[in-house]
Every structure is written in C-alpha cells, then in structure tokens.
Design a protein around this motif. Structure first.
Motif, PDB file in Angstrom:
ATOM      1  N   LEU A 139       0.827  -1.212   0.000  1.00 13.39           N
ATOM      2  CA  LEU A 139       0.000   0.000   0.000  1.00 13.39           C
ATOM      3  C   LEU A 139       0.861   1.262   0.000  1.00 13.39           C
ATOM      4  CD1 LEU A 139      -2.796  -1.078   2.532  1.00 13.39           C
ATOM      5  CD2 LEU A 139      -2.899  -1.031   0.024  1.00 13.39           C
ATOM      6  N   LEU A 140       1.994   1.208   0.714  1.00 14.88           N
ATOM      7  CA  LEU A 140       2.928   2.339   0.685  1.00 14.88           C
ATOM      8  C   LEU A 140       3.436   2.587  -0.735  1.00 14.88           C
ATOM      9  CD1 LEU A 140       4.866   4.411   2.065  1.00 14.88           C
ATOM     10  CD2 LEU A 140       6.481   2.499   2.338  1.00 14.88           C
ATOM     11  N   ALA A 151       1.827   9.595  -5.896  1.00 12.51           N
ATOM     12  CA  ALA A 151       2.437  10.909  -5.652  1.00 12.51           C
ATOM     13  C   ALA A 151       3.410  11.293  -6.763  1.00 12.51           C
ATOM     14  CB  ALA A 151       3.147  10.911  -4.301  1.00 12.51           C
ATOM     15  N   LEU A 152       4.081  10.306  -7.336  1.00 12.81           N
ATOM     16  CA  LEU A 152       5.054  10.572  -8.393  1.00 12.81           C
ATOM     17  C   LEU A 152       4.441  10.529  -9.791  1.00 12.81           C
ATOM     18  CD1 LEU A 152       8.108   8.470  -7.109  1.00 12.81           C
ATOM     19  CD2 LEU A 152       7.742  10.939  -6.907  1.00 12.81           C
ATOM     20  N   HIS A 153       3.149  10.297  -9.871  1.00 16.24           N
ATOM     21  CA  HIS A 153       2.512  10.163 -11.177  1.00 16.24           C
ATOM     22  C   HIS A 153       2.691  11.395 -12.072  1.00 16.24           C
ATOM     23  CE1 HIS A 153      -0.195   8.543 -14.177  1.00 16.24           C
ATOM     24  NE2 HIS A 153      -0.884   9.677 -14.156  1.00 16.24           N
ATOM     25  N   PRO A 154       2.545  12.628 -11.557  1.00 19.28           N
ATOM     26  CA  PRO A 154       2.764  13.785 -12.446  1.00 19.28           C
ATOM     27  C   PRO A 154       4.158  13.804 -13.061  1.00 19.28           C
ATOM     28  CG  PRO A 154       1.646  14.470 -10.442  1.00 19.28           C
ATOM     29  CD  PRO A 154       2.065  13.050 -10.220  1.00 19.28           C
ATOM     30  N   MET A 165      13.647   8.202  -9.299  1.00 22.31           N
ATOM     31  CA  MET A 165      12.807   8.988  -8.401  1.00 22.31           C
ATOM     32  C   MET A 165      12.458   8.229  -7.122  1.00 22.31           C
ATOM     33  SD  MET A 165      10.188  11.036 -10.954  1.00 22.31           S
ATOM     34  CE  MET A 165       9.469   9.525 -11.587  1.00 22.31           C
ATOM     35  N   GLN A 166      12.508   6.908  -7.159  1.00 14.43           N
ATOM     36  CA  GLN A 166      12.115   6.117  -5.988  1.00 14.43           C
ATOM     37  C   GLN A 166      13.288   5.670  -5.128  1.00 14.43           C
ATOM     38  OE1 GLN A 166       8.602   3.317  -6.845  1.00 14.43           O
ATOM     39  NE2 GLN A 166       9.498   3.661  -8.868  1.00 14.43           N
ATOM     40  N   ILE A 167      14.489   5.945  -5.562  1.00 12.30           N
ATOM     41  CA  ILE A 167      15.661   5.532  -4.783  1.00 12.30           C
ATOM     42  C   ILE A 167      15.640   6.099  -3.366  1.00 12.30           C
ATOM     43  CG2 ILE A 167      18.161   5.842  -4.613  1.00 12.30           C
ATOM     44  CD1 ILE A 167      18.359   5.318  -7.584  1.00 12.30           C
TER      45      ILE A 167
END
Length: 310
Positions: free
Chosen positions: A32-33, A40-43, A100-102
C-alpha cells in the motif's frame, strides 16, 4: 542531514504502522505504501510515459534508419539522435521512475534495519533478511551484518545439504528472480532501438539482480510492486501506441512503409513533331540522291497526270 533522514524515516514508519493497523501485515502495508508513492510521483512520470508513446510511434522510422545505415554505426547514431530530438524523446527516460524512488527505498531500508522487524515475515518473505543472508543461514555460514558472496559460494560446495532448508532463502530468492525478470521485460518493452542503449538493456537486469542479493525482503516487496505498477503502465502505453499507429500511420521521410507498393510515376509521352513543308522538301532532296535525276527525266516525258507529253 542526519536529522532530516531520521525525520523522514519516522514519517515512513508511521505510514507503515497506519497501514498495518488496517491489514495486520507489514508486507501488505509495504504494498500500500508503494501505491501511495507511485500516485504521488505520477505527475513526474507523465513525461516518461509521453516519451514512451512517442517511441512507439517512431518505431517504423527507427527500423528504416537501421536498414539504411546499418553498416555505419556512427551515422546511424547521429540519425537516431536527430529523430529523438525531433520528437522530443529522451532515450534514458525509462530509468526515470526508478531514480525517483531511490530515496524512498533507502528510507525503507533504514526503517527495516533500525526498528524491530528482525523476525517479521510476510508470505514467507523475511522483511529484514536478504537472499544472500538466507542462503548463508541455510548453509551454516557464520556472518555478522551481511555475509560475503564468495563465502556463500564456498559453502555451496562444502555443505550442499543445507540447501534443503528452503524456507530460509527460497521466498526471498524467488522474489529476486521476479524483480530481475520484470526489469528485463520493462527494458525490452520500452522499444529502445538505440544501439548505445542495447548494452544497457542487457546489463541493467543483471545488475539489479546482483544488487537485490543484499537487499532486505521488505525493500524487494516495494521494488516488485513498483515494477508491476510500471509494467501495467507500459503495456497500456504500447497498446495505445499501436492502436494510434493503425488509425494514423507514421509518415516516412525516406520511403513508404514495408508492404506498401510504391506508386509508379506518371511518364509524359511526347508526341513527335510534324515536319514543316520546307523541312520535308529539304529531306526529300537530300535522300533522293542520284534517284533525283531519274525522277527529273521521267517528269520530262509525262505530265502531272501521267500522260505522255510526246
């Protein structure tokens, strides 16, 4: 800086505990996280998706360039870079979501190692243990922190019977293979025909698999879920691009699409010029030659109607 990372880690832990209160599983809480982070990073990911769509549209033109400049790698790279620039495509955009997720994965790594998750499992996956540490435990390799790869490889030959304890390492190891396979498929699905990126498409999955050997299971759950999310987006983009290509084919600058016959050019047939009277008389006089004397002699005995003048 340490206080900043500590504060961000506390926020991440609070989110995990919040989802755990709903689900009763930290593994599901990590899933879920992942959804929250991806939303949140979709844009920011829209740019990468747009680049993927354009990449799908220009695939026929990329194949045309490869056929035309296949023997000249330098010229091929120049033409492809020009094509990317023309369509505003970033060939390395496929790595953008991972980059972006690092920071999130680093925070999750610290949270799992700092707080009390040592004996926590979800779906058989040890949230703190890594694939290499699971193998070391099964093979009886003593270690503090994270075991070395060579020590585990040596134990495979000295104590192969330890592999029978599959529960200690198999779930995390299967998750590692799944992440490696997803990474390879995503790189392939991106459709990047740049020869300079071909090495990256092969090297990246292997590199990711090697990195995952020492990554805790909780972080791999996050990574796997995020990869599945990205794969679904890529499949949607690829199908949409193919549909648009059928409805509105890509225009070619060099030649039409394969399978489409070239239209023959219309050739203008020029009518022969009719000779003028003077030209005809001149030609007759020229071609007659000696035969002209015979005609003159004949005309002296006959009139224009063929009657004998005598």
């Amino acid at each position: 800086m340490s206080s900043l990372w500590s504060g961000a880690g506390n926020i991440l832990l609070s989110i995990l505990n919040f989802f755990y209160s709903w689900t009763g599983s930290y593994g599901v809480a990590i899933v879920l996280l992942t959804f929250v982070v991806r939303l949140a990073l979709h844009p920011l990911a829209q740019k990468q998706l747009k680049s993927m769509q354009e990449m799908q549209k220009i695939q026929p033109r990329l194949k045309t360039l490869q056929e035309k400049f296949g023997s000249d790698k330098q010229r091929l790279n120049q033409e492809m870079m020009q094509l990317y620039k023309e369509h505003k495509i970033n060939p390395a955009a496929g790595c953008l979501p991972l980059v972006m997720q690092i920071p999130v994965m680093i925070l999750l790594f610290n949270v799992l190692r700092t707080y009390q998750f040592a004996d926590t499992h979800s779906m058989g996956i040890a949230l703190v243990g890594s694939p290499i540490s699971g193998l070391a435990t099964a093979l009886g390799v003593p270690f503090t922190g994270e075991p070395g790869v060579m020590a585990v490889v040596s134990a495979l030959f000295s104590n192969p019977s330890g592999l029978s304890q599959v529960a200690l390492y198999l779930p995390n190891l299967l998750l590692l293979f799944a992440i490696t396979g997803l990474t390879w498929y995503q790189m392939r699905l991106s459709g990047n025909q740049n020869p300079q990126m071909a090495m990256m498409n092969t090297f990246m999955p292997i590199f990711m698999g090697f990195i995952c050997l020492s990554i805790p299971g909780g972080v791999m759950i996050y990574w796997f879920t995020s990869s599945v999310w990205g794969l679904v987006q890529q499949v949607w983009v690829v199908r949409k691009g193919k549909q648009e290509a059928k409805e509105k084919p890509v225009l070619y600058k060099s030649r039409p699409d394969e399978g489409t016959p070239d239209k023959p050019e219309k050739l203008e047939v020029k009518q022969p010029e009719r000779p003028t009277t003077r030209t005809s008389e001149r030609k007759s006089a020229t071609t007659a030659g000696s035969g002209g004397r015979t005609r003159h002699f004949t005309e002296s005995f006959f009139d224009g109607e063929g009657n004998d003048k005598t």
